[in-house]
Write a protein that holds these residues in place. Structure first.
Motif, PDB file in Angstrom:
ATOM      1  N   PRO A  30       0.820  -1.221   0.000  1.00  0.00           N
ATOM      2  CA  PRO A  30       0.000   0.000   0.000  1.00  0.00           C
ATOM      3  C   PRO A  30       0.850   1.266   0.000  1.00  0.00           C
ATOM      4  CG  PRO A  30      -0.883  -1.586   1.561  1.00  0.00           C
ATOM      5  CD  PRO A  30       0.452  -2.105   1.126  1.00  0.00           C
ATOM      6  N   ALA A  31       1.980   1.249   0.726  1.00  0.00           N
ATOM      7  CA  ALA A  31       2.833   2.437   0.760  1.00  0.00           C
ATOM      8  C   ALA A  31       3.368   2.772  -0.624  1.00  0.00           C
ATOM      9  CB  ALA A  31       3.993   2.221   1.746  1.00  0.00           C
ATOM     10  N   VAL A  32       3.707   1.728  -1.394  1.00  0.00           N
ATOM     11  CA  VAL A  32       4.290   1.942  -2.724  1.00  0.00           C
ATOM     12  C   VAL A  32       3.219   2.124  -3.794  1.00  0.00           C
ATOM     13  CG1 VAL A  32       5.707   0.881  -4.532  1.00  0.00           C
ATOM     14  CG2 VAL A  32       6.395   0.686  -2.140  1.00  0.00           C
ATOM     15  N   LEU A  33       2.165   1.293  -3.737  1.00  0.00           N
ATOM     16  CA  LEU A  33       1.224   1.240  -4.855  1.00  0.00           C
ATOM     17  C   LEU A  33      -0.074   2.015  -4.654  1.00  0.00           C
ATOM     18  CD1 LEU A  33       1.478  -2.382  -6.272  1.00  0.00           C
ATOM     19  CD2 LEU A  33       2.733  -0.334  -6.888  1.00  0.00           C
ATOM     20  N   LEU A  34      -0.498   2.212  -3.420  1.00  0.00           N
ATOM     21  CA  LEU A  34      -1.743   2.972  -3.239  1.00  0.00           C
ATOM     22  C   LEU A  34      -1.662   4.372  -3.850  1.00  0.00           C
ATOM     23  CD1 LEU A  34      -3.565   2.420   0.195  1.00  0.00           C
ATOM     24  CD2 LEU A  34      -4.438   2.122  -2.126  1.00  0.00           C
ATOM     25  N   PHE A 391       5.361   6.135   8.219  1.00  0.00           N
ATOM     26  CA  PHE A 391       5.043   5.663   6.872  1.00  0.00           C
ATOM     27  C   PHE A 391       3.743   6.253   6.346  1.00  0.00           C
ATOM     28  CE2 PHE A 391       8.603   2.976   7.041  1.00  0.00           C
ATOM     29  CZ  PHE A 391       8.811   2.473   5.761  1.00  0.00           C
ATOM     30  N   ALA A 392       3.032   6.979   7.200  1.00  0.00           N
ATOM     31  CA  ALA A 392       1.882   7.753   6.727  1.00  0.00           C
ATOM     32  C   ALA A 392       2.311   9.158   6.352  1.00  0.00           C
ATOM     33  CB  ALA A 392       0.810   7.805   7.807  1.00  0.00           C
ATOM     34  N   LEU A 393       3.198   9.738   7.151  1.00  0.00           N
ATOM     35  CA  LEU A 393       3.687  11.080   6.849  1.00  0.00           C
ATOM     36  C   LEU A 393       4.520  11.079   5.577  1.00  0.00           C
ATOM     37  CD1 LEU A 393       4.697  12.285  10.426  1.00  0.00           C
ATOM     38  CD2 LEU A 393       2.734  13.028   9.070  1.00  0.00           C
TER      39      LEU A 393
END
Length: 475
Positions: A30-34, A391-393
């Motif tokens: 999700p971090a890379v592809l979302l 990892f959200a920021l």
């Protein structure tokens, strides 16, 4: 008089480590592809895609510590594996749902829906990831044995990166880059997550864990005990700062290889080479940490990582072909340098990541020896929450930078971008993570942990009561 503690069986360490494969896929994909999915398929602006990811991560700041407190209280009656089982099932379903729908009324409706789905999935992941991390501090009271156990976790981490980063985007592109590709990737990866994350839930039942002399106190007391642990707080701040920069670069990976390098086909090879480097690096850093200390090796690994990451700013996508390799085909000079960077990054990256988690278990062990209660779940919950917040920021920082540099979103796949927009992508992949890594090392310079306060293989008989193994992961 001392008593040598028994080595943790390899099958136990391997069963524990296997769970990280699926956990890493959920963390990375999700971090890379979302961001790519939202900006190129759902038409969501880059800045809004960052907000979509940020909101669920803000929630886990509260959720993770609460899960940690609750799992500590239920450790003796429920065990950790009940959390792992429920978390594994719900996380896998949540992952599949993120990429299952594309027919939204508009970009803002899509943003709201993805935000809600990701919030639910992130909550489920908290139920898994917090107790899972806590187990690493409970399998052994020996500092070097815990590092050894965590090497199995790092092997699974590498596998998760290979699948979640190296395979995911090429798979989507191979299936045409449209909705079908995203659906297939989401469903198939969800199955991998489920199988992997259930392994420790099933095979670690009955495995003895270290037992604290005192039961957990009230919630405020548990949280207060964490803030009084200075080595932990320094390590927490260090990894949080690092995480922001790394998450920013993770967000930019797909964009970097499409727009800055024009080499999206090299991603699987790059990730495999990096994984090979990581496998080489683990025994090296395990040995060096025993000889020179974890702190020194951590700093050296971080410094070397910064050195090679800086070079991404100077890529040359138009370099000439210099070699033709089996299964890869024509490889340019820059392509060779990409793979060389991948090998070097793999070696040093595994060093400071492995040692950061190992030092986390040391700070938990320090608390156990000082106070008689470890509160492993609370420490793990706060550490996990900080990691997830970082990892959200990262995507938010990346979205703001990309928007400020003029990146254009679309609803029909990859579109051409200006040179200025590409420069923003390059900075996210090089300058931003290097700056944050440097700042984190300045914070880490204040880390102090007296080696005499952590066990290195033996324990006084006077301490036997508080180090007595608990009945197991599950009663």
């Amino acid at each position: 008089m001392t008593h040598d503690l028994k080595r943790v069986p390899t099958r136990t360490a391997a069963a524990y480590g296997a769970g990280q494969l699926g956990a890493q896929i959920f963390r990375d994909t999700p971090a890379v592809l979302l961001p790519i999915f939202m900006t190129t398929i759902l038409g969501i602006p880059p800045w809004l895609s960052g907000v979509v990811i940020l909101i669920p991560k803000l929630w886990v700041i509260v959720c993770d510590p609460l899960v940690g407190v609750f799992s500590d209280r239920k450790k003796e009656t429920w065990g950790r594996t009940r959390f792992l089982t429920i978390g594994a099932i719900l996380t896998s379903v949540g992952f599949a749902s993120l990429f299952a729908f594309v027919d939204y009324p508009g970009p803002y409706a899509a943003a709201g829906a993805i935000c809600l789905l990701f919030l639910v999935a992130s909550t489920a992941f908290s139920l898994y990831s917090v107790p899972y991390l806590a187990v690493a501090s409970e399998l052994s009271d020996d500092t070097h044995e815990r590092t050894r156990i965590l090497t199995f976790r790092m092997v699974a981490t590498i596998g998760g990166v290979v699948i979640g980063v190296g395979v995911a985007q090429p798979l989507v592109f191979a299936l045409g880059g449209g909705a079908t590709g995203w659906h297939v990737m989401g469903y198939s990866f969800a199955v991998v997550c489920l199988i992997s994350m259930l392994i420790p839930a099933i095979f670690l039942r009955g495995v003895p864990l270290l037992k604290s002399a005192q039961g957990p106190t009230g919630m405020l007391g548990q949280l207060g005990s964490v803030t009084s642990n200075k080595p932990f707080m320094i390590l927490l701040a260090t990894t949080f700062i690092q995480g922001i920069g790394m998450a920013s670069s993770y967000t930019a990976i797909g964009f970097f290889y499409v727009y800055a390098l024009n080499m999206v086909q090299i991603i699987p090879t790059f990730v495999i080479v990096m994984a090979f480097g990581s496998l080489i690096g683990q025994p090296i850093f395990l040995h060096l940490s025993r000889r020179f200390g974890k702190e020194r090796c951590y700093v050296v690994g971080s410094a070397l990582w910064m050195l090679v990451t800086t070079t991404w700013f100077f890529v040359e996508p138009q370099s000439p072909v210099v070699v033709t390799l089996p299964l890869i085909g024509d490889l340019t000079r820059e392509g060779l340098l990409v793979l060389a960077r991948g090998l070097f990054i793999g070696v040093v990256n595994t060093g400071f990541l492995l040692l950061s988690f190992s030092m986390l278990t040391d700070t938990v062990d320090l608390h156990r020896r000082r106070h008689g209660s470890a509160n492993e779940g609370v420490f793990s919950g706060i550490f996990s929450a900080a990691e997830k917040l970082a990892f959200a920021l990262g995507p938010l920082v990346a979205g703001i930078i990309m928007s400020s540099f003029g990146f254009v979103s679309s609803t029909h796949g990859v579109v051409e971008q200006s040179e200025h927009a590409v420069l923003g992508v390059i900075m996210l992949y090089s300058v931003v993570p290097v700056v944050t890594q440097l700042l984190s090392l300045l914070v880490f310079s204040r880390y102090r942990l007296n080696p005499e306060e952590i066990s290195t293989g033996s324990v006084n008989w006077q301490d036997a009561a508080r180090l007595e193994p608990s009945p197991g992961l599950e009663r």
